[in-house]
Design an enzyme around this catalytic site. Structure first.
Site, PDB file in Angstrom:
ATOM      1  N   ARG A 245      -1.693 -10.170   4.973  1.00 53.62           N
ATOM      2  CA  ARG A 245      -2.909 -11.242   5.223  1.00 53.62           C
ATOM      3  C   ARG A 245      -3.288 -11.691   3.899  1.00 53.62           C
ATOM      4  O   ARG A 245      -2.875 -11.217   2.782  1.00 53.62           O
ATOM      5  CB  ARG A 245      -3.864 -10.571   5.793  1.00 53.62           C
TER       6      ARG A 245
ATOM      7  N   GLU B  34       2.350  12.988   0.874  1.00 54.66           N
ATOM      8  CA  GLU B  34       2.446  12.385  -0.735  1.00 54.66           C
ATOM      9  C   GLU B  34       1.932  13.105  -1.836  1.00 54.66           C
ATOM     10  O   GLU B  34       0.982  13.842  -1.605  1.00 54.66           O
ATOM     11  CB  GLU B  34       1.958  10.997  -0.812  1.00 54.66           C
TER      12      GLU B  34
ATOM     13  N   HIS C 230     -13.861   2.864  -0.241  1.00 48.61           N
ATOM     14  CA  HIS C 230     -12.655   2.120   0.194  1.00 48.61           C
ATOM     15  C   HIS C 230     -13.515   0.699   0.258  1.00 48.61           C
ATOM     16  O   HIS C 230     -12.565  -0.199   0.832  1.00 48.61           O
ATOM     17  CB  HIS C 230     -11.907   2.586   1.251  1.00 48.61           C
TER      18      HIS C 230
ATOM     19  N   LYS D  21       3.404   3.594   7.704  1.00 47.04           N
ATOM     20  CA  LYS D  21       3.525   3.836   6.383  1.00 47.04           C
ATOM     21  C   LYS D  21       4.871   4.486   5.938  1.00 47.04           C
ATOM     22  O   LYS D  21       5.378   4.462   4.856  1.00 47.04           O
ATOM     23  CB  LYS D  21       2.410   4.743   6.127  1.00 47.04           C
TER      24      LYS D  21
HETATM   25  C1  MV4 Z   1      -3.695   7.997  -2.529  1.00 43.60           C
HETATM   26  C2  MV4 Z   1      -4.392   8.314  -3.565  1.00 43.60           C
HETATM   27  C3  MV4 Z   1      -3.806   9.295  -4.547  1.00 43.60           C
HETATM   28  N1  MV4 Z   1      -2.675   9.831  -4.284  1.00 43.60           N
HETATM   29  N2  MV4 Z   1      -2.393   8.404  -2.582  1.00 43.60           N
HETATM   30  C4  MV4 Z   1      -6.831   5.283  -0.357  1.00 43.60           C
HETATM   31  C5  MV4 Z   1      -6.643   4.127   0.645  1.00 43.60           C
HETATM   32  C6  MV4 Z   1      -5.150   4.125   0.843  1.00 43.60           C
HETATM   33  N3  MV4 Z   1      -4.761   2.811   0.705  1.00 43.60           N
HETATM   34  C7  MV4 Z   1      -4.527   5.204  -0.160  1.00 43.60           C
HETATM   35  N4  MV4 Z   1      -5.436   5.537  -0.825  1.00 43.60           N
HETATM   36  C8  MV4 Z   1      -5.355   6.516  -1.494  1.00 43.60           C
HETATM   37  N5  MV4 Z   1      -3.875   7.090  -1.648  1.00 43.60           N
HETATM   38  C9  MV4 Z   1      -1.878   9.283  -3.495  1.00 43.60           C
HETATM   39  N6  MV4 Z   1      -0.820   9.901  -3.335  1.00 43.60           N
HETATM   40  C10 MV4 Z   1      -5.862   7.797  -3.593  1.00 43.60           C
HETATM   41  C11 MV4 Z   1      -6.088   6.950  -2.696  1.00 43.60           C
HETATM   42  C12 MV4 Z   1      -7.475   6.392  -2.803  1.00 43.60           C
HETATM   43  C13 MV4 Z   1      -7.684   5.054  -3.206  1.00 43.60           C
HETATM   44  C14 MV4 Z   1      -6.483   4.202  -3.403  1.00 43.60           C
HETATM   45  C15 MV4 Z   1      -6.920   2.605  -3.812  1.00 43.60           C
HETATM   46  C16 MV4 Z   1      -8.268   2.267  -3.895  1.00 43.60           C
HETATM   47  C17 MV4 Z   1      -9.544   3.421  -3.926  1.00 43.60           C
HETATM   48  C18 MV4 Z   1      -9.021   4.572  -3.443  1.00 43.60           C
HETATM   49  C19 MV4 Z   1     -10.067   5.358  -3.232  1.00 43.60           C
HETATM   50  C20 MV4 Z   1      -9.855   6.816  -2.923  1.00 43.60           C
HETATM   51  C21 MV4 Z   1      -8.669   7.312  -2.902  1.00 43.60           C
END
Ligand code: MV4
Length: 497
Positions: free
Chosen positions: A292, A200, A235, A116
């Protein structure tokens, strides 16, 4: 042209790939475990090979067995589907060393996007907006506190090797930093054999918007518009749609340019997805790239008219992308509902058993991608996804009506399903109005569950009332609830700021 493709997967996605093979007159070879002798992919493939015990490590995650089998049966190519070996650089290398074509990206692209921090660095260099934060790992908590102060709390600590929600921790103030830093590192080491973590800025209540892209081995890149994927729990996505009703043309242009730049940055070929978080001002930030085919690809197929799996196969054979960017336009609206074998009222516990009744909806604008049929067994060993119900209609309101109609037509016995829960989400005013973000399901869980006494859809006629209200009133959807609940204003009180 490939003569034979081995499908290194199971369930609905294996069936999806088998169907593409059949239409292309390519022999499809399925693999199946002890738990999948009655599964649809086992029955539908031209050839099906028993690969081992139910446990994934013995079957769908047994690299040696799969590659050996592919050679023995004369497969020209392997399609990994999603999950299992779909984002595994070692697998790609070994498949290619065996002289078999991998239907997917290069091992190098997968590796570049696997870290990442490296991906964030790459995105920054290629003008793809990233969430404010670091592009290299944090060395110690003193350094971390300093950086967090500059960025401003709350912040998220994320594992460099993480993704998909694993290995994250929110920090709200400096005094929490040291212990959270140590804990996140420990967990990262345990889960990913890599303890690097980075910072982040925490984005509050964002939407999850992703862009489908496709690229070939000749340096041609296309986007297939965006998907709205915010309706999720832990998720696990529940409902996806295309296009996003929140994204206007100007934002779409910026978003798709960013996505193509992201794909170019890692010399990508194959279908892929760039995930973004989008805040309420429509500012968006790169989150990660999925190297994918994704579960929710059908909504993009529906609005574009493309067949993404056939396109993947063609690209793997070395062909150029079959269309120009201007050849595709957003046509109508598509919604996907994931039909899970789980008990929403019992903490979404997976439900197992034999599908003693399985009757799927059909009719105009209805597509069902299922991995099972009547008498198939849903076991404990794999993901509880039974099927995907995908709707298309000329506009979003009609797609919502169609989703409710089709969910009503679904009849499954033998396992508990989330069909009732899906109906409640889809008929809820925040969903209908588009006023939701990634926190929606968690925040409104009580009201969305049956145990809530206030609401909704307990009777079949409620669904009918919603459908007719939607049809009468295509945009002002919050009135739908007033219509069926009389003067019950709870939704408005709770959900509208
Ligand atoms: C975040 C976020 C808020 N702020 N990053 C969750 C999965 C991973 N791919 C990254 N995720 C998140 N990153 C920052 N800087 C909130 C999430 C997140 C989320 C993101 C996409 C879809 C569902 C989610 C559920 C909880 C938290």
């Amino acid at each position: 042209m490939f003569n034979k493709i081995l499908i290194a997967n199971r369930g609905e996605i294996a069936v999806r790939i088998i169907r593409a093979c059949k239409e292309l007159s390519i022999t499809s070879a399925a693999i199946y475990s002890e738990a999948d002798t009655t599964a649809l992919h086992t029955l539908l493939a031209d050839e099906a090979y028993f690969i081992g015990a139910a446990q994934s490590s013995e079957s769908y995650l047994n690299k040696e067995k799969i590659i050996k089998l592919a050679k023995e049966i004369g497969a020209d190519a392997i399609h990994p589907g999603y999950g299992f070996f779909s984002e595994n650089a070692d697998f790609i290398n070994e498949v290619e060393q065996a002289g078999i074509t991998y239907i997917g990206p290069s091992a190098k692209s997968v590796m570049m996007m696997g870290s990442k921090t490296a991906a964030r660095q790459l995105m920054k260099q290629h003008n793809v907006p990233i969430v404010p934060g670091t592009t290299s790992p944090i060395n110690n908590s003193i350094e971390g506190v300093k950086i967090a102060k500059e960025i401003g709390y709350p912040i998220l600590l994320k594992a460099s090797a993480g993704g998909g929600g694993k290995g994250m921790r929110k920090i709200s103030e400096a005094k929490e930093f040291a212990s959270a830093f140590e804990a996140t590192k420990r967990e990262a080491l345990k889960s990913f054999a890599n303890d690097e973590v980075y910072i982040e800025k925490y984005i509050e209540n964002p939407k999850h918007i992703e862009v489908q892209i496709i690229a070939d081995k000749h340096g041609n890149y296309r986007h297939v518009f965006e998907r709205e994927c915010s309706i999720q729990r832990r998720h696990q996505k529940i409902i996806e749609e295309a296009p996003s009703s929140f994204v206007d043309e100007e934002t779409r242009l910026k978003l798709t340019v960013a996505a193509i730049n992201a794909a170019k940055a890692c010399n990508y070929y194959n279908a892929g997805t760039i995930e973004f978080l989008m805040d309420k001002n429509k500012e968006f930030y790169f989150l990660e790239m999925n190297t994918r085919l994704q579960v929710e690809h059908p909504v993009s197929e529906y609005i574009s008219g493309l067949d993404l799996v056939k396109e993947q196969i063609s690209i793997a054979m070395g062909n150029k992308i079959s269309f120009e960017q201007n050849d595709i336009k957003i046509n109508g609206h598509s919604i996907e509902c994931r039909i899970y074998a789980e008990d929403a009222e019992n903490n979404f516990m997976p439900s197992t058993g034999i599908l003693t009744e399985y009757s799927a909806p059909s009719g105009p604008g209805v597509r069902v991608d299922a991995g099972f049929k009547r008498d198939s067994e849903i076991s404990i060993y794999y993901d509880p996804l039974i099927a995907k119900l995908i709707l298309w209609a000329p506009d979003r309101s009609t797609a919502i009506s169609r989703a409710l109609r089709a969910l009503d037509e679904y009849h499954i016995s033998g396992v508990i399903t989330n069909i009732h829960f899906l109906k409640k989400v889809i008929a809820s005013p925040p969903f209908v109005s588009g006023n939701f973000d990634i926190t929606y399901i968690d925040k409104q869980l009580d009201i969305l569950l049956k145990k809530s006494t206030d609401l909704i859809l307990n009777e079949e006629e409620d669904a009918a009332a919603i459908v007719s209200a939607l049809l009468k009133n295509q945009t002002k959807s919050s009135s739908v609830y007033k219509l069926i609940n009389g003067n019950n204003n709870r939704w408005e009180e709770q959900l509208y700021e």
